[in-house]
Design an enzyme around this catalytic site. Structure first.
Site, short mmCIF file in Angstrom:
data_model
loop_
_atom_site.label_atom_id
_atom_site.label_comp_id
_atom_site.label_asym_id
_atom_site.label_seq_id
_atom_site.Cartn_x
_atom_site.Cartn_y
_atom_site.Cartn_z
N TYR A 1 33.29 -56.93 53.54
CA TYR A 1 32.05 -57.37 54.18
C TYR A 1 31.30 -56.18 54.76
CZ TYR A 1 29.11 -59.81 57.66
OH TYR A 1 28.06 -60.27 58.43
N SER B 1 24.47 -56.37 60.24
CA SER B 1 25.57 -56.69 61.15
C SER B 1 26.03 -55.41 61.81
CB SER B 1 26.72 -57.31 60.35
OG SER B 1 27.90 -57.41 61.13
#
Length: 234
Positions: free
Chosen positions: A150, A136
């Site tokens: 995250y 990501s």
């Protein structure tokens, strides 16, 4: 054991969103796919000869070897491993409990590491083994406070991808990290007010991933950052 005439890709988190788009793209372009899902009944794609759907849960290590074994029993080979399963708990690093930390890192980092170990001999045997790590942009910069846990996991996933790329170099194994921003999936639309039609589409990522899988060994791609809009440095 049968020997597939097609190259075979293992794909986690394949029942919907990005995973479903990757599976559809690969099947349409001559690949066989082994789909690992927590709920196999949710898989909507059907191609019996070139598709296997197996129960896989990144929080249950026993499902990993079972998935590998089922894939080899049906296809006889593994040429690519796509780590697409992941979770995002909207909690900061100061708020996260030990249980939330463990769950996030077990799914986003530890299971991909274990799966890579299990698939490694078969990727070596392929001669052109491929690993794709769905990281990501959160693994390249930290933005929102409640996405920091995250982000930590995705930084680790990115480091795992670079480690596998380094280790696999002499065996013809190439590992690439795909690092998207907001994608038009259930998770992506829940995190922002950006209209889904403006976000990166799952089908766009699927096209990029197949391109990476099909490049020759003399093209080693470390990372592909992808964003729906212009962002400094990405």
């Amino acid at each position: 054991m049968t020997k597939s005439t097609r190259k075979v890709a293992l794909l986690s988190g394949a029942s919907r969103g990005i995973g479903a788009a990757i599976a559809a793209n690969l099947l349409a372009h001559g690949w066989a796919v082994s789909l690992g899902c927590r709920t196999p009944s949710e898989v909507e794609i059907s191609d019996g000869d070139n598709q296997l759907v197996s129960h896989f849960d990144a929080l249950d290590a026993s499902t990993e070897q079972a998935w590998i074994d089922a894939t080899l029993a049906k296809f006889g080979r593994i040429d690519a491993l796509i780590h697409n399963a992941g979770i995002m708990l909207p909690v900061s690093v100061l708020e996260a409990s030990d249980a939330e930390f463990d769950r996030t890192f077990n799914v986003n980092v530890k299971s991909p590491m274990r799966m890579s170990r299990l698939a490694w001999p078969h990727l070596q045997a392929s001669g052109s083994g491929r690993i794709v790590m769905m990281s990501s942009l959160s693994g390249k910069r930290v933005k929102g406070e409640h996405s920091t846990l995250y982000a930590m996991s995705k930084y680790a996933a990115l480091a795992l991808a670079h480690s596998l790329r380094k280790i696999g170099d002499n065996s013809g194994i190439r590992c690439t990290a795909i690092c998207p921003g907001f994608v038009a999936t259930d998770m992506g639309t829940a995190l922002t007010e950006v209209p889904a039609e403006k976000m990166t589409q799952p089908e766009d990522l699927a096209h990029l991933i197949r391109t990476v899988l099909e490049l020759p060994n003399n093209a080693s791609i470390a990372e592909i950052p992808v964003n729906w809009t212009v962002e400094d440095n990405y």
